[in-house]
Design an enzyme around this catalytic site. Structure first.
Site, mmCIF file in Angstrom:
data_model
loop_
_atom_site.group_PDB
_atom_site.id
_atom_site.type_symbol
_atom_site.label_atom_id
_atom_site.label_comp_id
_atom_site.label_asym_id
_atom_site.label_seq_id
_atom_site.Cartn_x
_atom_site.Cartn_y
_atom_site.Cartn_z
ATOM 1 N N HIS A 84 0.784 -1.245 0.000
ATOM 2 C CA HIS A 84 0.000 0.000 0.000
ATOM 3 C C HIS A 84 0.809 1.286 0.000
ATOM 4 O O HIS A 84 0.241 2.370 -0.047
ATOM 5 C CB HIS A 84 -0.974 0.035 1.181
ATOM 6 C CG HIS A 84 -0.319 0.393 2.494
ATOM 7 N ND1 HIS A 84 0.326 -0.524 3.268
ATOM 8 C CD2 HIS A 84 -0.201 1.570 3.149
ATOM 9 C CE1 HIS A 84 0.801 0.061 4.360
ATOM 10 N NE2 HIS A 84 0.496 1.336 4.313
HETATM 11 C C1 UD1 Z 1 -2.221 6.083 5.311
HETATM 12 C C2 UD1 Z 1 -0.954 6.651 5.954
HETATM 13 C C3 UD1 Z 1 0.129 5.589 5.935
HETATM 14 C C4 UD1 Z 1 -0.353 4.303 6.598
HETATM 15 C C5 UD1 Z 1 -1.676 3.843 5.966
HETATM 16 C C6 UD1 Z 1 -2.215 2.690 6.780
HETATM 17 C C7 UD1 Z 1 -0.550 9.064 5.609
HETATM 18 C C8 UD1 Z 1 0.223 10.068 4.860
HETATM 19 N N1 UD1 Z 1 -0.436 7.786 5.183
HETATM 20 O O1 UD1 Z 1 -1.911 5.770 3.964
HETATM 21 O O2 UD1 Z 1 1.249 6.056 6.661
HETATM 22 O O3 UD1 Z 1 0.607 3.314 6.405
HETATM 23 O O4 UD1 Z 1 -2.623 4.921 6.026
HETATM 24 O O5 UD1 Z 1 -3.138 1.944 6.068
HETATM 25 O O6 UD1 Z 1 -1.234 9.402 6.535
HETATM 26 N N2 UD1 Z 1 -9.133 4.832 0.693
HETATM 27 C C9 UD1 Z 1 -10.369 4.253 0.563
HETATM 28 N N3 UD1 Z 1 -11.071 3.985 1.706
HETATM 29 C C10 UD1 Z 1 -10.620 4.278 2.944
HETATM 30 C C11 UD1 Z 1 -9.350 4.879 3.049
HETATM 31 C C12 UD1 Z 1 -8.627 5.143 1.907
HETATM 32 O O7 UD1 Z 1 -10.835 3.976 -0.531
HETATM 33 O O8 UD1 Z 1 -11.306 3.991 3.946
HETATM 34 C C13 UD1 Z 1 -8.347 5.067 -0.558
HETATM 35 C C14 UD1 Z 1 -8.648 6.431 -1.205
HETATM 36 O O9 UD1 Z 1 -8.544 6.224 -2.581
HETATM 37 C C15 UD1 Z 1 -7.497 7.276 -0.714
HETATM 38 C C16 UD1 Z 1 -6.351 6.268 -0.661
HETATM 39 O O10 UD1 Z 1 -6.953 5.058 -0.234
HETATM 40 O O11 UD1 Z 1 -7.213 8.344 -1.576
HETATM 41 C C17 UD1 Z 1 -5.237 6.648 0.286
HETATM 42 O O12 UD1 Z 1 -5.721 6.861 1.618
HETATM 43 P P1 UD1 Z 1 -4.890 7.783 2.645
HETATM 44 O O13 UD1 Z 1 -5.496 7.693 3.997
HETATM 45 O O14 UD1 Z 1 -4.692 9.139 2.078
HETATM 46 O O15 UD1 Z 1 -3.463 7.126 2.655
HETATM 47 P P2 UD1 Z 1 -3.043 5.618 2.870
HETATM 48 O O16 UD1 Z 1 -2.370 5.149 1.647
HETATM 49 O O17 UD1 Z 1 -4.196 4.842 3.411
HETATM 50 N N1 UDP Z 2 -4.107 -5.227 8.822
HETATM 51 C C1 UDP Z 2 -5.407 -5.726 8.918
HETATM 52 N N2 UDP Z 2 -6.033 -6.119 7.769
HETATM 53 C C2 UDP Z 2 -5.441 -6.054 6.539
HETATM 54 C C3 UDP Z 2 -4.107 -5.550 6.465
HETATM 55 C C4 UDP Z 2 -3.486 -5.137 7.623
HETATM 56 O O1 UDP Z 2 -5.976 -5.805 10.016
HETATM 57 O O2 UDP Z 2 -6.072 -6.425 5.544
HETATM 58 C C5 UDP Z 2 -3.433 -4.800 10.064
HETATM 59 C C6 UDP Z 2 -2.103 -5.452 10.303
HETATM 60 O O3 UDP Z 2 -2.297 -6.681 10.986
HETATM 61 C C7 UDP Z 2 -1.386 -4.401 11.145
HETATM 62 C C8 UDP Z 2 -1.921 -3.109 10.590
HETATM 63 O O4 UDP Z 2 -3.146 -3.419 9.935
HETATM 64 O O5 UDP Z 2 -1.731 -4.503 12.508
HETATM 65 C C9 UDP Z 2 -0.950 -2.503 9.613
HETATM 66 O O6 UDP Z 2 -1.580 -1.462 8.926
HETATM 67 P P1 UDP Z 2 -1.144 -0.986 7.475
HETATM 68 O O7 UDP Z 2 -0.397 -2.051 6.777
HETATM 69 O O8 UDP Z 2 -2.373 -0.456 6.834
HETATM 70 O O9 UDP Z 2 -0.237 0.291 7.777
HETATM 71 P P2 UDP Z 2 1.247 0.541 8.322
HETATM 72 O O10 UDP Z 2 1.498 -0.345 9.477
HETATM 73 O O11 UDP Z 2 2.186 0.320 7.178
HETATM 74 O O12 UDP Z 2 1.210 1.991 8.679
#
Ligand code: UD1
Ligand code: UDP
Length: 362
Positions: free
Chosen positions: A207
């Site tokens: 991601h």
């Molecule tokens: C964010 C965090 C990242 C973290 C990740 C955990 C920042 C800058 N990044 O990244 O550090 O590792 O969360 O998962 O804060 N979207 C959906 N539904 C949702 C949420 C997101 O469709 O419920 C899609 C949208 O297209 C959105 C994209 O995901 O534009 C990115 O979401 P965003 O929260 O901006 O960043 P993440 O990549 O999730």
């Molecule tokens: N996780 C989850 N379901 C998923 C993928 C990840 O519950 O489908 C959990 C995972 O076990 C961990 C956390 O989400 O505890 C990690 O989040 P993510 O990978 O979104 O973000 P990051 O840790 O890189 O910020």
């Protein structure tokens, strides 16, 4: 009774909040009152509500409903909403987790109003300032009143930045969670639901913006996953973040044969998948650590990591998005035994953190 505002927004923060909320509820219900503010950064049920339901995280008092957008836009809306909340309630402290835009907004809004900020998962550094997370965590650390470092490496980074007098080596609250939830997770039933056999599949997640938003990197990683599935004849299970699903759709990319795409799964299902996997491939910070916690080898699909002790232990290999390196590392690590050492604390980081917060709230 002191009143604390916990800021969450992204999936991993809701899971982290479970550890602290559980410890407050169990050990300190007469000393600390916790209110939760959800920024709404993540909003799909599978990225948010499922964790409240499954892990018993208290329902947020406030949901700002910010949603997705560019970093400046998203952070600005959060900042405004958190500031208003702090102005209208009498909070003694703000708790922030990790390094997302929600973390940055929480730390900034509170510190401008002179509300003490407590930062959990402080001190991590990738030394790559192009990462939004690196920008967020550095600012949050420098604004925080107390910094809770999960590892000695994190403490060393904070010493280097002159922040040692505010720092506690607390251990990692996600180890608390793994130890607490793993026995329950092993009955989640997800392996049976998808016809998976323990030890006969690889688990992958993807991601990070630099992997999803760069089509060459995205294709290279998927190609390597496809090759692993083809060579081994076993599934590569890929619970996919909505960001990545959206990119596959925009770019008209189809997954290679042998990859089992799943929607984002619940935390208990994820722990079960990690535990049952022969190997984990990921660019997630949380997932690379959990692979170590459940003693599975891991390929890190990034050029660098904040959790370098896992790599130093030989339990994980950095492969970046290079198919050759991914396949070589896969061969090296497959079948290797991983032993978890006490690099991430004693499994009771939550209590150490809450005791310290209580000492430092005025
Ligand atoms: C964010 C965090 C990242 C973290 C990740 C955990 C920042 C800058 N990044 O990244 O550090 O590792 O969360 O998962 O804060 N979207 C959906 N539904 C949702 C949420 C997101 O469709 O419920 C899609 C949208 O297209 C959105 C994209 O995901 O534009 C990115 O979401 P965003 O929260 O901006 O960043 P993440 O990549 O999730
Ligand atoms: N996780 C989850 N379901 C998923 C993928 C990840 O519950 O489908 C959990 C995972 O076990 C961990 C956390 O989400 O505890 C990690 O989040 P993510 O990978 O979104 O973000 P990051 O840790 O890189 O910020």
């Amino acid at each position: 009774m002191k009143k604390i505002l916990t800021i969450i927004g992204a999936r991993p923060q809701i899971i982290k909040a479970a550890a602290i909320s559980r410890a407050i509820h169990t050990h300190y219900p007469t000393l600390l009152e916790e209110h939760i503010l959800h920024t709404g950064q993540h909003y799909d049920a599978a990225m948010s509500q499922v964790f409240f339901d499954e892990l018993g995280v208290p329902k947020p008092h406030i949901n700002l409903g910010v949603g997705s957008g560019s970093h400046g836009w998203q952070t600005a809306r959060m900042l405004e909403g958190i500031e208003q909340t702090l102005q209208s309630g009498s909070y003694d402290a703000v708790l922030v987790y990790g390094d997302t835009n929600s973390t940055l907004a929480g730390a900034l809004a509170a510190s401008k109003l002179h509300v003490p900020v407590f930062h959990i998962e402080a001190g991590l550094r990738s030394f790559n300032m192009a990462m939004p997370e690196e920008q967020n965590r550095i600012v949050a650390d420098h604004l925080a009143t107390r910094l809770y470092a999960p590892t000695q490496t994190a403490v060393n980074n904070l010493i280097h930045e002159g922040l040692d007098t505010h720092t506690l080596l607390s251990g990692d609250i996600m180890l608390d969670n793994t130890l607490h939830y793993l026995p329950q997770a092993l009955h989640s039933g997800i392996l049976q639901r998808y016809n998976l056999t323990e030890g006969h599949y690889a688990l992958a997640t993807l991601h990070r913006d630099f992997n999803t938003d760069n089509t060459t990197r995205l294709q290279s990683i998927l190609q390597a996953l496809g090759q692993i599935a083809h060579t081994d004849g076993t599934a590569v299970v890929l619970p996919l973040h909505p960001r990545t699903t959206a990119r596959l759709k925009d770019q008209h990319i189809t997954l290679p044969d042998g990859i089992l795409q799943l929607p984002p799964v619940s935390y208990l299902d994820m722990l079960a998948l990690e535990h049952g996997a022969r190997i984990v491939l990921t660019d997630s910070g949380g997932v690379q650590k959990e692979a170590y916690f459940v003693q599975r080898p891991c390929l890190i699909l990034r050029p660098e990591t904040e959790w370098k002790e896992i790599v130093d232990e030989g339990a994980a290999i950095l492969t970046d998005a290079d198919p050759q390196r991914i396949l070589e590392a896969y061969d090296t690590l497959l079948g290797q035994t991983v032993t978890r050492h006490a690099l991430f604390g004693d499994g009771d980081a939550s209590s150490h953190i809450i005791n310290d917060i209580l000492k430092h709230i005025r």
